[in-house]
Design a protein around this motif. Structure first.
Motif, PDB file in Angstrom:
ATOM      1  N   GLU A   8       0.837  -1.184   0.000  1.00  0.00           N
ATOM      2  CA  GLU A   8       0.000   0.000   0.000  1.00  0.00           C
ATOM      3  C   GLU A   8       0.882   1.247   0.000  1.00  0.00           C
ATOM      4  OE1 GLU A   8      -2.274  -0.457   3.570  1.00  0.00           O
ATOM      5  OE2 GLU A   8      -3.613  -1.929   2.680  1.00  0.00           O
ATOM      6  N   LYS A  10       0.895   5.280   1.628  1.00  0.00           N
ATOM      7  CA  LYS A  10       0.313   6.050   2.715  1.00  0.00           C
ATOM      8  C   LYS A  10       0.554   7.536   2.494  1.00  0.00           C
ATOM      9  CE  LYS A  10       2.427   5.858   6.722  1.00  0.00           C
ATOM     10  NZ  LYS A  10       2.833   5.552   8.117  1.00  0.00           N
ATOM     11  N   THR A  12       0.611  10.848   4.591  1.00  0.00           N
ATOM     12  CA  THR A  12       0.723  11.260   5.993  1.00  0.00           C
ATOM     13  C   THR A  12       0.764  12.775   6.072  1.00  0.00           C
ATOM     14  OG1 THR A  12       1.970   9.270   6.555  1.00  0.00           O
ATOM     15  CG2 THR A  12       2.137  11.118   8.083  1.00  0.00           C
ATOM     16  N   TYR A  42      -9.458   5.962  -0.249  1.00  0.00           N
ATOM     17  CA  TYR A  42      -8.574   5.378   0.754  1.00  0.00           C
ATOM     18  C   TYR A  42      -9.151   4.077   1.306  1.00  0.00           C
ATOM     19  CZ  TYR A  42     -11.496   7.616   4.361  1.00  0.00           C
ATOM     20  OH  TYR A  42     -12.534   8.024   5.151  1.00  0.00           O
ATOM     21  N   ASP A  66      -3.191   9.793   8.735  1.00  0.00           N
ATOM     22  CA  ASP A  66      -2.665   8.861   7.732  1.00  0.00           C
ATOM     23  C   ASP A  66      -3.823   8.308   6.921  1.00  0.00           C
ATOM     24  OD1 ASP A  66       0.241   8.609   8.436  1.00  0.00           O
ATOM     25  OD2 ASP A  66      -0.591   7.926  10.346  1.00  0.00           O
ATOM     26  N   TYR A  68      -4.458   5.519   3.923  1.00  0.00           N
ATOM     27  CA  TYR A  68      -3.823   4.392   3.253  1.00  0.00           C
ATOM     28  C   TYR A  68      -4.545   4.106   1.943  1.00  0.00           C
ATOM     29  CZ  TYR A  68      -1.573   3.565   7.732  1.00  0.00           C
ATOM     30  OH  TYR A  68      -0.827   3.695   8.873  1.00  0.00           O
ATOM     31  N   ILE A 106       4.562   1.564   1.802  1.00  0.00           N
ATOM     32  CA  ILE A 106       4.567   0.734   3.012  1.00  0.00           C
ATOM     33  C   ILE A 106       5.305  -0.562   2.683  1.00  0.00           C
ATOM     34  CG2 ILE A 106       3.145  -0.475   4.711  1.00  0.00           C
ATOM     35  CD1 ILE A 106       1.020   1.708   4.174  1.00  0.00           C
ATOM     36  N   PRO A 109       3.595  -4.242   5.636  1.00  0.00           N
ATOM     37  CA  PRO A 109       2.215  -3.952   6.014  1.00  0.00           C
ATOM     38  C   PRO A 109       1.799  -4.726   7.258  1.00  0.00           C
ATOM     39  CG  PRO A 109       2.256  -5.410   4.140  1.00  0.00           C
ATOM     40  CD  PRO A 109       3.686  -5.046   4.434  1.00  0.00           C
TER      41      PRO A 109
END
Length: 111
Positions: A8, A10, A12, A42, A66, A68, A106, A109
């Motif tokens: 994935e 992310k 942030t 997301y 965050d 994802y 990521i 995970p």
């Protein structure tokens, strides 16, 4: 496509310590968290608040959000939407202490 296709990506948002924490908190729920929830695509959203330091000195950050996404391409598309535009416009108004926005692959995970 960037990154590992099985991992994935992310987005942030790191909010630095605001100049007026009370004003930030009064706007945070409606002008950041609720607007973040409206950004499309997301998989999950996490919001966190940094614990205060025991010695009373400033923390390295204040809050984080965050988001994802399945891939880098998905987050890239999401940040161009009107919903993301509203989020980032409000971010510019309430993040009085500064803000950092990161997009990360990521690598390990939590599955």
């Amino acid at each position: 496509m960037r990154g590992n296709p099985l991992s994935e990506t992310k987005l942030t948002v790191i909010y630095d310590n605001p100049t007026d924490p009370d004003a930030f908190e009064s706007a945070y729920e409606s002008e950041q968290l609720e607007l973040a929830r409206r950004i499309p695509g997301y998989l999950r959203l996490e919001a966190s608040k940094v614990w205060p330091k025991e010695d009373g000195s400033p923390t390295p950050a204040y809050r984080m959000i965050d988001l994802y996404y399945p891939s880098y391409d998905d987050v890239s598309a999401a940040v161009t939407t009107p919903e993301a535009g509203a989020f980032f416009e409000a971010l510019g108004r309430i993040a009085t202490g500064g803000v950092r926005v990161l997009v990360s692959d990521i690598e390990v995970p939590q599955h």
